[in-house]
Design an enzyme around this catalytic site. Structure first.
Site, PDB file in Angstrom:
ATOM      1  N   ALA A 160       2.374 -14.146 -14.787  1.00  0.00           N
ATOM      2  CA  ALA A 160       1.674 -13.014 -14.757  1.00  0.00           C
ATOM      3  C   ALA A 160       1.544 -12.231 -13.426  1.00  0.00           C
ATOM      4  CB  ALA A 160       0.349 -12.976 -15.505  1.00  0.00           C
ATOM      5  N   PRO A 171       1.170 -19.125 -12.608  1.00  0.00           N
ATOM      6  CA  PRO A 171      -0.036 -19.463 -13.608  1.00  0.00           C
ATOM      7  C   PRO A 171       0.591 -19.647 -14.905  1.00  0.00           C
ATOM      8  CG  PRO A 171      -0.192 -17.168 -12.598  1.00  0.00           C
ATOM      9  CD  PRO A 171       1.014 -17.845 -12.038  1.00  0.00           C
ATOM     10  N   ASN A 172      -0.161 -20.500 -15.668  1.00  0.00           N
ATOM     11  CA  ASN A 172      -0.014 -20.819 -17.285  1.00  0.00           C
ATOM     12  C   ASN A 172       1.367 -21.259 -17.548  1.00  0.00           C
ATOM     13  OD1 ASN A 172      -2.695 -19.530 -17.844  1.00  0.00           O
ATOM     14  ND2 ASN A 172      -1.722 -17.533 -17.342  1.00  0.00           N
ATOM     15  N   TYR A 211       7.952 -18.644 -25.876  1.00  0.00           N
ATOM     16  CA  TYR A 211       8.303 -19.555 -25.032  1.00  0.00           C
ATOM     17  C   TYR A 211       8.860 -20.807 -25.314  1.00  0.00           C
ATOM     18  CZ  TYR A 211       5.386 -16.254 -22.186  1.00  0.00           C
ATOM     19  OH  TYR A 211       4.963 -15.107 -21.577  1.00  0.00           O
ATOM     20  N   ARG A 228       8.752  -6.663 -24.178  1.00  0.00           N
ATOM     21  CA  ARG A 228       7.594  -7.137 -24.796  1.00  0.00           C
ATOM     22  C   ARG A 228       6.703  -5.992 -24.396  1.00  0.00           C
ATOM     23  NH1 ARG A 228       6.232 -12.873 -22.415  1.00  0.00           N
ATOM     24  NH2 ARG A 228       4.697 -12.652 -24.021  1.00  0.00           N
ATOM     25  N   GLU A 241      13.961 -14.364  -8.928  1.00  0.00           N
ATOM     26  CA  GLU A 241      12.870 -14.304 -10.041  1.00  0.00           C
ATOM     27  C   GLU A 241      13.387 -14.508 -11.414  1.00  0.00           C
ATOM     28  OE1 GLU A 241      11.075 -10.424  -9.884  1.00  0.00           O
ATOM     29  OE2 GLU A 241      10.159 -10.705 -11.851  1.00  0.00           O
ATOM     30  N   HIS A 254      12.530 -15.158 -15.508  1.00  0.00           N
ATOM     31  CA  HIS A 254      11.643 -15.344 -16.665  1.00  0.00           C
ATOM     32  C   HIS A 254      12.097 -15.699 -17.907  1.00  0.00           C
ATOM     33  CE1 HIS A 254       8.794 -12.734 -14.234  1.00  0.00           C
ATOM     34  NE2 HIS A 254       9.902 -12.055 -13.885  1.00  0.00           N
ATOM     35  N   ARG A 292       1.600 -23.105 -25.116  1.00  0.00           N
ATOM     36  CA  ARG A 292       1.305 -21.719 -24.952  1.00  0.00           C
ATOM     37  C   ARG A 292       2.293 -20.945 -25.841  1.00  0.00           C
ATOM     38  NH1 ARG A 292       2.785 -18.586 -19.591  1.00  0.00           N
ATOM     39  NH2 ARG A 292       1.946 -16.420 -20.115  1.00  0.00           N
ATOM     40  N   ASN A 314       9.495 -18.462 -11.002  1.00  0.00           N
ATOM     41  CA  ASN A 314       8.993 -17.667 -12.163  1.00  0.00           C
ATOM     42  C   ASN A 314       7.543 -17.425 -12.053  1.00  0.00           C
ATOM     43  OD1 ASN A 314       7.881 -16.968 -14.686  1.00  0.00           O
ATOM     44  ND2 ASN A 314       8.820 -18.292 -15.707  1.00  0.00           N
TER      45      ASN A 314
HETATM   46  C1  DQA Z   1       6.808 -14.915 -18.124  1.00  0.00           C
HETATM   47  C2  DQA Z   1       6.629 -13.531 -18.159  1.00  0.00           C
HETATM   48  C3  DQA Z   1       5.265 -13.085 -18.061  1.00  0.00           C
HETATM   49  O1  DQA Z   1       5.100 -11.733 -18.459  1.00  0.00           O
HETATM   50  C4  DQA Z   1       4.055 -13.884 -18.431  1.00  0.00           C
HETATM   51  O2  DQA Z   1       2.830 -13.321 -17.999  1.00  0.00           O
HETATM   52  C5  DQA Z   1       4.374 -15.282 -18.183  1.00  0.00           C
HETATM   53  C6  DQA Z   1       5.646 -16.055 -18.265  1.00  0.00           C
HETATM   54  C7  DQA Z   1       8.094 -15.403 -18.558  1.00  0.00           C
HETATM   55  O3  DQA Z   1       8.669 -16.461 -18.137  1.00  0.00           O
HETATM   56  O4  DQA Z   1       8.572 -14.958 -19.352  1.00  0.00           O
HETATM   57  O5  DQA Z   1       3.521 -16.059 -17.628  1.00  0.00           O
HETATM   58  O6  DQA Z   1       7.216 -14.938 -16.649  1.00  0.00           O
END
Ligand code: DQA
Length: 155
Positions: free
Chosen positions: A77, A10-11, A23, A107, A98, A100, A18, A74
């Site tokens: 959240a 998501p997102n 990012y 953070r 995984e 990120h 964003r 990835n």
């Molecule tokens: C993320 C880190 C997560 O905490 C966040 O909710 C994201 C992006 C990252 O790529 O750093 O959506 O996965």
């Protein structure tokens, strides 16, 4: 390893817009294209999938059991609370790395916990888009190690 799925939760479709301070300004499409190209250099086909919906991501992981040799994922959240996605990763034989973009340990406190990590073969964080390429490398290394371990067992 012939086919790898690059999956974003998501997102992450909002990359570029964003929180650019966290990012960066590059879009997901642009990052995906670069990772696909990196995979091609390594002799691997990389397919990309992004969804904002937990069920769609679970379905895709189930599909990956048959359709892919590895997954670079990835979870966004979902990382921090989705036991359903952790179980989906644990339900398939396909290895999952995984990734990120940001350093989740540096953070907010809630981001330091990943409920998905225990089901993955590796976690990469804080390296931006490079992390996705390192995810491919980790899958290839895992396959090499597994291959040589199987060879030793056969002797
Ligand atoms: C993320 C880190 C997560 O905490 C966040 O909710 C994201 C992006 C990252 O790529 O750093 O959506 O996965």
């Amino acid at each position: 390893m012939k086919k790898i799925l690059l999956m974003n939760g998501p997102n992450l479709n909002m990359l570029g817009v964003r929180e650019p301070d966290v990012y960066g300004r590059e879009t997901l499409a642009s990052i995906e294209a670069e990772v696909v190209e990196y995979g091609a250099q390594k002799g691997v086909q990389v397919d990309c999938f992004q969804s904002n919906h937990e069920g769609a991501l679970i379905d895709k992981l189930h599909e990956a059991h048959e359709a892919y040799d590895g997954v670079v994922y990835n979870p966004g959240a979902h990382t921090h609370y989705s036991y359903a996605l952790r179980d989906a990763v644990g339900s398939i034989d396909t290895p999952v790395v995984e990734v990120h973009l940001s350093d989740i340990d540096a953070r907010e406190a809630f981001r330091a916990v990943s409920v998905i990590e225990p089901a993955c073969i590796a976690q990469i964080k804080g390296k931006g888009k490079q992390g996705y390429k390192e995810g491919i490398d980790a899958l290839l290394a895992w396959e090499r190690e597994r291959g040589s371990a199987a060879g030793e067992g056969a002797r």
